[in-house]
Design a protein around this motif. Structure first.
Motif, PDB file in Angstrom:
ATOM      1  N   ARG A  20       0.929  -1.340   0.035  1.00  0.00           N
ATOM      2  CA  ARG A  20      -0.058   0.097  -0.018  1.00  0.00           C
ATOM      3  C   ARG A  20       1.088   1.191  -0.047  1.00  0.00           C
ATOM      4  NH1 ARG A  20      -1.931  -3.083   4.350  1.00  0.00           N
ATOM      5  NH2 ARG A  20      -4.004  -4.148   3.808  1.00  0.00           N
ATOM      6  N   TRP A  21       0.588   2.269  -0.982  1.00  0.00           N
ATOM      7  CA  TRP A  21       1.167   3.421  -0.778  1.00  0.00           C
ATOM      8  C   TRP A  21       0.222   4.690  -0.463  1.00  0.00           C
ATOM      9  CZ3 TRP A  21       5.651   1.636  -1.136  1.00  0.00           C
ATOM     10  CH2 TRP A  21       6.097   0.380  -1.792  1.00  0.00           C
ATOM     11  N   SER A  22       0.673   5.779  -0.392  1.00  0.00           N
ATOM     12  CA  SER A  22      -0.193   6.766   0.366  1.00  0.00           C
ATOM     13  C   SER A  22      -1.600   6.888  -0.607  1.00  0.00           C
ATOM     14  CB  SER A  22       0.713   8.141   0.140  1.00  0.00           C
ATOM     15  OG  SER A  22       0.859   8.464  -1.041  1.00  0.00           O
ATOM     16  N   ASP A  23      -1.421   6.774  -1.589  1.00  0.00           N
ATOM     17  CA  ASP A  23      -2.839   6.871  -2.476  1.00  0.00           C
ATOM     18  C   ASP A  23      -3.374   5.740  -3.381  1.00  0.00           C
ATOM     19  OD1 ASP A  23      -0.729   7.111  -4.410  1.00  0.00           O
ATOM     20  OD2 ASP A  23      -1.710   8.830  -5.272  1.00  0.00           O
ATOM     21  N   GLN A  24      -2.704   4.599  -3.372  1.00  0.00           N
ATOM     22  CA  GLN A  24      -2.980   3.352  -4.022  1.00  0.00           C
ATOM     23  C   GLN A  24      -2.334   2.045  -3.375  1.00  0.00           C
ATOM     24  OE1 GLN A  24      -1.062   3.950  -7.946  1.00  0.00           O
ATOM     25  NE2 GLN A  24       0.998   4.165  -6.815  1.00  0.00           N
ATOM     26  N   GLY A  26      -0.433  -1.659  -4.566  1.00  0.00           N
ATOM     27  CA  GLY A  26       0.224  -2.112  -5.794  1.00  0.00           C
ATOM     28  C   GLY A  26      -0.529  -3.428  -6.111  1.00  0.00           C
ATOM     29  N   GLU A  27       0.132  -4.094  -7.037  1.00  0.00           N
ATOM     30  CA  GLU A  27      -0.578  -5.476  -7.609  1.00  0.00           C
ATOM     31  C   GLU A  27      -0.279  -6.540  -6.580  1.00  0.00           C
ATOM     32  OE1 GLU A  27       0.220  -7.174 -11.384  1.00  0.00           O
ATOM     33  OE2 GLU A  27       0.354  -5.244 -12.004  1.00  0.00           O
ATOM     34  N   GLU A  28      -1.086  -7.465  -6.491  1.00  0.00           N
ATOM     35  CA  GLU A  28      -1.120  -8.388  -5.772  1.00  0.00           C
ATOM     36  C   GLU A  28       0.211  -9.357  -6.382  1.00  0.00           C
ATOM     37  OE1 GLU A  28      -3.357 -12.690  -4.223  1.00  0.00           O
ATOM     38  OE2 GLU A  28      -4.369 -10.862  -5.200  1.00  0.00           O
ATOM     39  N   HIS A  29       1.072  -9.946  -5.624  1.00  0.00           N
ATOM     40  CA  HIS A  29       2.056 -10.900  -6.192  1.00  0.00           C
ATOM     41  C   HIS A  29       2.702 -11.716  -5.151  1.00  0.00           C
ATOM     42  CE1 HIS A  29       4.407  -7.315  -4.361  1.00  0.00           C
ATOM     43  NE2 HIS A  29       5.250  -8.216  -3.938  1.00  0.00           N
ATOM     44  N   PRO A  30       3.123 -13.019  -5.636  1.00  0.00           N
ATOM     45  CA  PRO A  30       3.630 -14.093  -4.723  1.00  0.00           C
ATOM     46  C   PRO A  30       5.160 -13.984  -4.200  1.00  0.00           C
ATOM     47  CG  PRO A  30       3.772 -14.730  -6.791  1.00  0.00           C
ATOM     48  CD  PRO A  30       3.412 -13.388  -7.017  1.00  0.00           C
ATOM     49  N   HIS A  31       5.353 -14.371  -2.849  1.00  0.00           N
ATOM     50  CA  HIS A  31       6.688 -14.621  -2.471  1.00  0.00           C
ATOM     51  C   HIS A  31       6.903 -15.992  -1.830  1.00  0.00           C
ATOM     52  CE1 HIS A  31       8.520 -10.626  -2.590  1.00  0.00           C
ATOM     53  NE2 HIS A  31       7.356 -10.112  -2.450  1.00  0.00           N
ATOM     54  N   PHE A  68      -3.452 -14.553   0.748  1.00  0.00           N
ATOM     55  CA  PHE A  68      -3.355 -13.119   0.576  1.00  0.00           C
ATOM     56  C   PHE A  68      -3.268 -12.145   2.027  1.00  0.00           C
ATOM     57  CE2 PHE A  68      -5.272  -9.049  -1.359  1.00  0.00           C
ATOM     58  CZ  PHE A  68      -4.087  -8.550  -1.658  1.00  0.00           C
ATOM     59  N   LEU A  69      -2.142 -11.864   2.166  1.00  0.00           N
ATOM     60  CA  LEU A  69      -1.823 -11.363   3.560  1.00  0.00           C
ATOM     61  C   LEU A  69      -2.573  -9.978   3.942  1.00  0.00           C
ATOM     62  CD1 LEU A  69       1.821 -11.740   4.023  1.00  0.00           C
ATOM     63  CD2 LEU A  69       0.245 -13.386   4.610  1.00  0.00           C
ATOM     64  N   ASN A  70      -2.879  -9.353   2.794  1.00  0.00           N
ATOM     65  CA  ASN A  70      -3.435  -7.924   3.105  1.00  0.00           C
ATOM     66  C   ASN A  70      -5.011  -8.276   3.585  1.00  0.00           C
ATOM     67  OD1 ASN A  70      -1.449  -7.621   0.978  1.00  0.00           O
ATOM     68  ND2 ASN A  70      -2.337  -5.457   0.906  1.00  0.00           N
ATOM     69  N   THR A  71      -5.452  -9.406   3.396  1.00  0.00           N
ATOM     70  CA  THR A  71      -7.010  -9.555   3.918  1.00  0.00           C
ATOM     71  C   THR A  71      -6.756 -10.109   5.420  1.00  0.00           C
ATOM     72  OG1 THR A  71      -7.011 -11.823   2.977  1.00  0.00           O
ATOM     73  CG2 THR A  71      -7.942  -9.944   1.514  1.00  0.00           C
ATOM     74  N   LEU A  72      -5.712 -10.369   5.953  1.00  0.00           N
ATOM     75  CA  LEU A  72      -5.697 -11.121   7.282  1.00  0.00           C
ATOM     76  C   LEU A  72      -5.082 -10.213   8.470  1.00  0.00           C
ATOM     77  CD1 LEU A  72      -3.962 -14.646   6.312  1.00  0.00           C
ATOM     78  CD2 LEU A  72      -6.264 -13.995   6.806  1.00  0.00           C
ATOM     79  N   ALA A  73      -5.400 -10.129   9.541  1.00  0.00           N
ATOM     80  CA  ALA A  73      -4.982  -9.156  10.685  1.00  0.00           C
ATOM     81  C   ALA A  73      -3.640  -9.642  11.078  1.00  0.00           C
ATOM     82  CB  ALA A  73      -5.927  -9.418  12.041  1.00  0.00           C
ATOM     83  N   PRO A  74      -2.585  -8.733  11.243  1.00  0.00           N
ATOM     84  CA  PRO A  74      -2.814  -7.397  11.186  1.00  0.00           C
ATOM     85  C   PRO A  74      -2.765  -6.499  10.134  1.00  0.00           C
ATOM     86  CG  PRO A  74      -0.642  -7.743  11.876  1.00  0.00           C
ATOM     87  CD  PRO A  74      -1.056  -9.326  11.603  1.00  0.00           C
TER      88      PRO A  74
END
Length: 122
Positions: A20-24, A26-31, A68-74
């Motif tokens: 996440r950036w200040s106004d957007q 980024g693309e979901e990507h694997p690691h 997808f980590l963005n959907t999990l706390a924290p």
């Protein structure tokens, strides 16, 4: 000077994230994050099995596998950056290890073979 003993264990987390950036966002990507834990016993003469340490650490890592980590706390509120992942894993693993009379001395987390972030216990 006396000897200091510790255990060193390596784990892998396969998951995706998007920065996440200040106004957007980024693309979901694997690691495949590499997580290296240096664990120390609270009492040096206390016996501990590698399996017991691994089981405690997996309790923290396993729920995040293939997510997808963005959907999990924290990370639904905190940016899932390498640094924030390192802080999260250090705190959660350290807390979990107290159940078996150990503590996390150092955690290294890498997003590639050449990029690692390190968190130490003073």
């Amino acid at each position: 000077m006396g000897k200091i003993y510790s255990y060193r264990l390596k784990f892998y987390l396969n998951a995706t994230h998007a920065m996440r950036w200040s106004d957007q966002i980024g693309e979901e990507h694997p690691h495949t994050w590499e997580i290296i834990c240096q664990v120390m016993k609270k009492e040096q003469n206390h016996f501990i099995r590698f399996n017991d340490i691994e089981d405690q650490i997996q309790k923290i890592i396993e729920p995040l596998q293939n997510q997808f980590l963005n959907t999990l706390a924290p990370f639904d509120k905190t940016n899932p950056s390498l640094e924030n992942l390192g802080d999260y894993f250090f705190d959660e693993i350290n807390l979990q290890l107290h159940e078996i009379n150990c503590y996390l001395h150092q955690l290294e987390i890498g997003e590639s073979p050449t990029r690692f972030y390190v968190v130490n216990n003073e």
